[in-house]
Design a protein around this motif. Sequence first.
Motif, PDB file in Angstrom:
ATOM      1  N   LEU A   9       0.933  -1.082   0.009  1.00  0.00           N
ATOM      2  CA  LEU A   9       0.021  -0.191  -0.108  1.00  0.00           C
ATOM      3  C   LEU A   9       0.826   1.180   0.175  1.00  0.00           C
ATOM      4  CD1 LEU A   9      -3.015   0.942  -0.032  1.00  0.00           C
ATOM      5  CD2 LEU A   9      -2.930   0.722   2.491  1.00  0.00           C
ATOM      6  N   ALA A  10       1.993   1.366   0.854  1.00  0.00           N
ATOM      7  CA  ALA A  10       2.884   2.544   0.859  1.00  0.00           C
ATOM      8  C   ALA A  10       3.468   2.684  -0.350  1.00  0.00           C
ATOM      9  CB  ALA A  10       3.839   2.258   2.135  1.00  0.00           C
ATOM     10  N   GLN A  11       3.952   1.698  -1.181  1.00  0.00           N
ATOM     11  CA  GLN A  11       4.828   1.966  -2.419  1.00  0.00           C
ATOM     12  C   GLN A  11       3.795   2.515  -3.265  1.00  0.00           C
ATOM     13  OE1 GLN A  11       7.532  -1.004  -3.625  1.00  0.00           O
ATOM     14  NE2 GLN A  11       8.496  -1.333  -1.439  1.00  0.00           N
ATOM     15  N   VAL A  12       2.569   1.769  -3.399  1.00  0.00           N
ATOM     16  CA  VAL A  12       1.707   2.279  -4.577  1.00  0.00           C
ATOM     17  C   VAL A  12       0.971   3.673  -4.317  1.00  0.00           C
ATOM     18  CG1 VAL A  12      -0.571   1.971  -5.456  1.00  0.00           C
ATOM     19  CG2 VAL A  12       0.737  -0.021  -5.066  1.00  0.00           C
ATOM     20  N   ARG A  13       0.749   4.079  -3.173  1.00  0.00           N
ATOM     21  CA  ARG A  13       0.508   5.266  -2.939  1.00  0.00           C
ATOM     22  C   ARG A  13       1.678   6.372  -3.173  1.00  0.00           C
ATOM     23  NH1 ARG A  13      -2.824   4.332   2.903  1.00  0.00           N
ATOM     24  NH2 ARG A  13      -4.830   4.187   1.872  1.00  0.00           N
ATOM     25  N   ARG A  14       3.023   5.944  -2.918  1.00  0.00           N
ATOM     26  CA  ARG A  14       3.912   6.664  -3.301  1.00  0.00           C
ATOM     27  C   ARG A  14       4.172   6.922  -4.795  1.00  0.00           C
ATOM     28  NH1 ARG A  14       7.996   3.937  -1.431  1.00  0.00           N
ATOM     29  NH2 ARG A  14       7.615   4.366   0.816  1.00  0.00           N
ATOM     30  N   GLU A  15       3.923   5.773  -5.568  1.00  0.00           N
ATOM     31  CA  GLU A  15       3.814   6.077  -6.891  1.00  0.00           C
ATOM     32  C   GLU A  15       2.732   6.921  -7.487  1.00  0.00           C
ATOM     33  OE1 GLU A  15       5.550   4.772  -9.549  1.00  0.00           O
ATOM     34  OE2 GLU A  15       7.020   3.471  -8.075  1.00  0.00           O
ATOM     35  N   LEU A  16       1.527   6.831  -6.902  1.00  0.00           N
ATOM     36  CA  LEU A  16       0.344   7.625  -7.313  1.00  0.00           C
ATOM     37  C   LEU A  16       0.774   8.976  -6.960  1.00  0.00           C
ATOM     38  CD1 LEU A  16      -2.462   5.332  -6.133  1.00  0.00           C
ATOM     39  CD2 LEU A  16      -1.586   5.607  -8.431  1.00  0.00           C
ATOM     40  N   ASP A  17       1.165   9.441  -5.917  1.00  0.00           N
ATOM     41  CA  ASP A  17       1.835  10.690  -5.523  1.00  0.00           C
ATOM     42  C   ASP A  17       2.474  11.473  -6.207  1.00  0.00           C
ATOM     43  OD1 ASP A  17      -0.113  10.454  -3.176  1.00  0.00           O
ATOM     44  OD2 ASP A  17       1.430  10.260  -1.797  1.00  0.00           O
ATOM     45  N   GLY A  18       3.649  10.403  -6.707  1.00  0.00           N
ATOM     46  CA  GLY A  18       4.421  11.220  -7.813  1.00  0.00           C
ATOM     47  C   GLY A  18       3.823  11.520  -9.111  1.00  0.00           C
ATOM     48  N   ALA A  19       2.703  10.817  -9.374  1.00  0.00           N
ATOM     49  CA  ALA A  19       1.888  11.093 -10.743  1.00  0.00           C
ATOM     50  C   ALA A  19       0.873  12.146 -10.209  1.00  0.00           C
ATOM     51  CB  ALA A  19       1.310   9.754 -11.247  1.00  0.00           C
ATOM     52  N   GLY A  20       0.646  12.330  -9.314  1.00  0.00           N
ATOM     53  CA  GLY A  20      -0.456  13.489  -8.999  1.00  0.00           C
ATOM     54  C   GLY A  20      -1.820  12.700  -8.943  1.00  0.00           C
ATOM     55  N   LEU A  21      -2.062  11.398  -8.524  1.00  0.00           N
ATOM     56  CA  LEU A  21      -3.346  10.711  -8.902  1.00  0.00           C
ATOM     57  C   LEU A  21      -3.649  10.502  -7.371  1.00  0.00           C
ATOM     58  CD1 LEU A  21      -2.366   8.123 -11.538  1.00  0.00           C
ATOM     59  CD2 LEU A  21      -3.692  10.254 -11.932  1.00  0.00           C
ATOM     60  N   GLN A  22      -4.889  10.578  -7.131  1.00  0.00           N
ATOM     61  CA  GLN A  22      -5.783  10.243  -5.861  1.00  0.00           C
ATOM     62  C   GLN A  22      -6.545   8.991  -6.121  1.00  0.00           C
ATOM     63  OE1 GLN A  22      -4.876  11.829  -3.226  1.00  0.00           O
ATOM     64  NE2 GLN A  22      -3.236  13.163  -4.437  1.00  0.00           N
ATOM     65  N   ALA A  23      -6.183   7.751  -6.437  1.00  0.00           N
ATOM     66  CA  ALA A  23      -7.075   6.797  -6.322  1.00  0.00           C
ATOM     67  C   ALA A  23      -7.303   6.168  -4.938  1.00  0.00           C
ATOM     68  CB  ALA A  23      -6.521   5.666  -7.131  1.00  0.00           C
ATOM     69  N   ARG A  24      -8.798   5.923  -4.708  1.00  0.00           N
ATOM     70  CA  ARG A  24      -8.982   5.598  -3.279  1.00  0.00           C
ATOM     71  C   ARG A  24      -8.950   3.884  -3.312  1.00  0.00           C
ATOM     72  NH1 ARG A  24     -12.881   8.524  -5.317  1.00  0.00           N
ATOM     73  NH2 ARG A  24     -14.534   6.894  -5.800  1.00  0.00           N
ATOM     74  N   ILE A  25      -7.993   3.338  -2.301  1.00  0.00           N
ATOM     75  CA  ILE A  25      -7.627   2.220  -1.851  1.00  0.00           C
ATOM     76  C   ILE A  25      -8.092   1.733  -0.767  1.00  0.00           C
ATOM     77  CG2 ILE A  25      -5.947   0.344  -2.368  1.00  0.00           C
ATOM     78  CD1 ILE A  25      -4.309   2.266  -3.953  1.00  0.00           C
ATOM     79  N   GLU A  26      -8.832   0.763  -0.620  1.00  0.00           N
ATOM     80  CA  GLU A  26      -9.349   0.116   0.769  1.00  0.00           C
ATOM     81  C   GLU A  26      -8.206  -0.846   1.062  1.00  0.00           C
ATOM     82  OE1 GLU A  26     -11.623   1.170   2.513  1.00  0.00           O
ATOM     83  OE2 GLU A  26     -12.651   2.248   1.066  1.00  0.00           O
ATOM     84  N   ARG A  27      -8.003  -0.994   2.337  1.00  0.00           N
ATOM     85  CA  ARG A  27      -6.971  -1.659   3.023  1.00  0.00           C
ATOM     86  C   ARG A  27      -7.205  -3.094   2.964  1.00  0.00           C
ATOM     87  NH1 ARG A  27      -2.760  -0.471   6.051  1.00  0.00           N
ATOM     88  NH2 ARG A  27      -3.544   1.516   6.476  1.00  0.00           N
ATOM     89  N   ASP A  28      -8.711  -3.624   2.965  1.00  0.00           N
ATOM     90  CA  ASP A  28      -9.291  -4.811   2.690  1.00  0.00           C
ATOM     91  C   ASP A  28      -8.949  -5.311   1.668  1.00  0.00           C
ATOM     92  OD1 ASP A  28      -9.982  -4.920   5.449  1.00  0.00           O
ATOM     93  OD2 ASP A  28     -12.240  -4.186   4.861  1.00  0.00           O
ATOM     94  N   VAL A  29      -9.094  -4.292   0.466  1.00  0.00           N
ATOM     95  CA  VAL A  29      -8.674  -4.935  -0.955  1.00  0.00           C
ATOM     96  C   VAL A  29      -7.405  -5.211  -1.078  1.00  0.00           C
ATOM     97  CG1 VAL A  29      -8.928  -4.091  -3.274  1.00  0.00           C
ATOM     98  CG2 VAL A  29     -10.691  -3.501  -1.918  1.00  0.00           C
TER      99      VAL A  29
END
Length: 366
Positions: free
Chosen positions: A239-259
Motif C-alpha cells: 500500500l505504501a509503495q503504490v501510494r508513493r507512485e500515485l502521489d508522484g504522478a499526482g493521482l488520488q485513487a481510493r484504495i481500501e486496505r481490505d482490498v
Amino acid sequence: MQATDTSRVLRSSAEQRYRAELDTLRGADRDPRPEGWQLSPRAVRRFILGDAQLGVSRKFYGDDPLVERAIVTLMGNQGLMLVGEPGTAKSLLSELLATAISGDSALTIQGAAGTTEDHIRYAWNYALLLAEGPSERALVPSPMYRAMVAGKLVRFEEITRCPPEIQDTMISLLSEKQIVVPELGDGACVHARRGFNVIATANLRDRGVHEMSSALKRRFNFETVRPIRDHAFEVELVLAQVRRELDGAGLQARIERDVVGLLVTVFQELRAGSTREGTPLKNLDAVMSTAEAVNVLHAAALEASFLGNGQVTPRDMANGLQGVLIKDSADDVKRVQHYFDTVVRERGRRDSAWKSFGDAARSLWA
C-alpha cells in the motif's frame, strides 16, 4: 548535458530521491567510517532500515540482520552476492548500499547473454584508437574500472545471466583488485583504491541463468533475500509503495486496505503452495513476489483513476492479476482457475469482498 528536472523523471536514482536524508545522516554521523566510505556503517544501517528520530524512512523491508551482515561483508575483501527469487528487492538493496556507502549507485553492470568482457574491464574508442593508437584517451572505462579508480562500490546485476566464461572474468578482479591494460605497455594497470568492492545479484529460479563456478563463488559472501511472510507487514508495504507512485504522478485513487489484504493473501498463498487454512496448492511457474503485487495494485489504481470512478474495485484487481498469474504456462492457467473455483469461491460464501473478487476474476478468465 543539461540538468535534469527530477520532478519529471520516471525513476530518479536513490541518491537523488533521498538527498535530504543523506545530508541529515552525514551531518549527524559521528561514528568511525572505513576508508573510502561516505557514511559510517551505523549510518548506512540507519539509511536503509530507517531512524525515526532523524526523520529517515525505512527503505528495505524484511530481514534486518541480513542488512547488517551485508554491511560487514562490504567492509572486508569478499564481494557480496545477494541471491533469491525474482522480486525480493535484491536490486533495491544493492542500490541502497551503493548509495549510502559510495554516494553513487550508477556504477552498474547489467548481466545478460550479450554481456562481454569489455563491459566488465574496458573498451576502446575505435576512432581514437585508429588515429592515435592505444592511449588513455582512447580507453573507454567500464563501471568496474571507474569503481576501482574512485574507490567505490560497483553493482553487477543478474550476474548468472552472463555466460560462465564471462562470469569468470570476475575471478581475477576480485582476487587481485586490479585491471591490467596490456595495450598501454608493460606494467600498465589500475589498482583498486580502498572503498572498492562488488555487490552482485543472482536469480535462483528464473530461466536463462547459468551456474556459477566454485572459484567465483569463493570470492563472494552469499546472502539470501527471502519473500516477506508477515501478512500485515506486506499489506503495509504494498500500500505504501503504490501510494508513493500515485502521489508522484499526482493521482488520488481510493484504495481500501481490505482490498489490498485480498491481493496479498492470494500472492502469499500461491507463493507458498498452501492456503492459510493449510490446504496444499500446486506452486506456480509465475513469480508471486511483493514487487509483482505492487505492480498489480498500481495497475488497478491506474485503471480506477482513468477508466473508473477513482475507487479500486475487485474487478480492477482481478484485471491486473491476469498479466502476472497467466503468462506463458498453460499449467498456471489451470492452477489459478482451480484456486479461484475452490478456495476463493468457498471464502466468497462467507465474505462479500472475496465473493466480488472471485466473481470478477472468473468472469474475466472464463
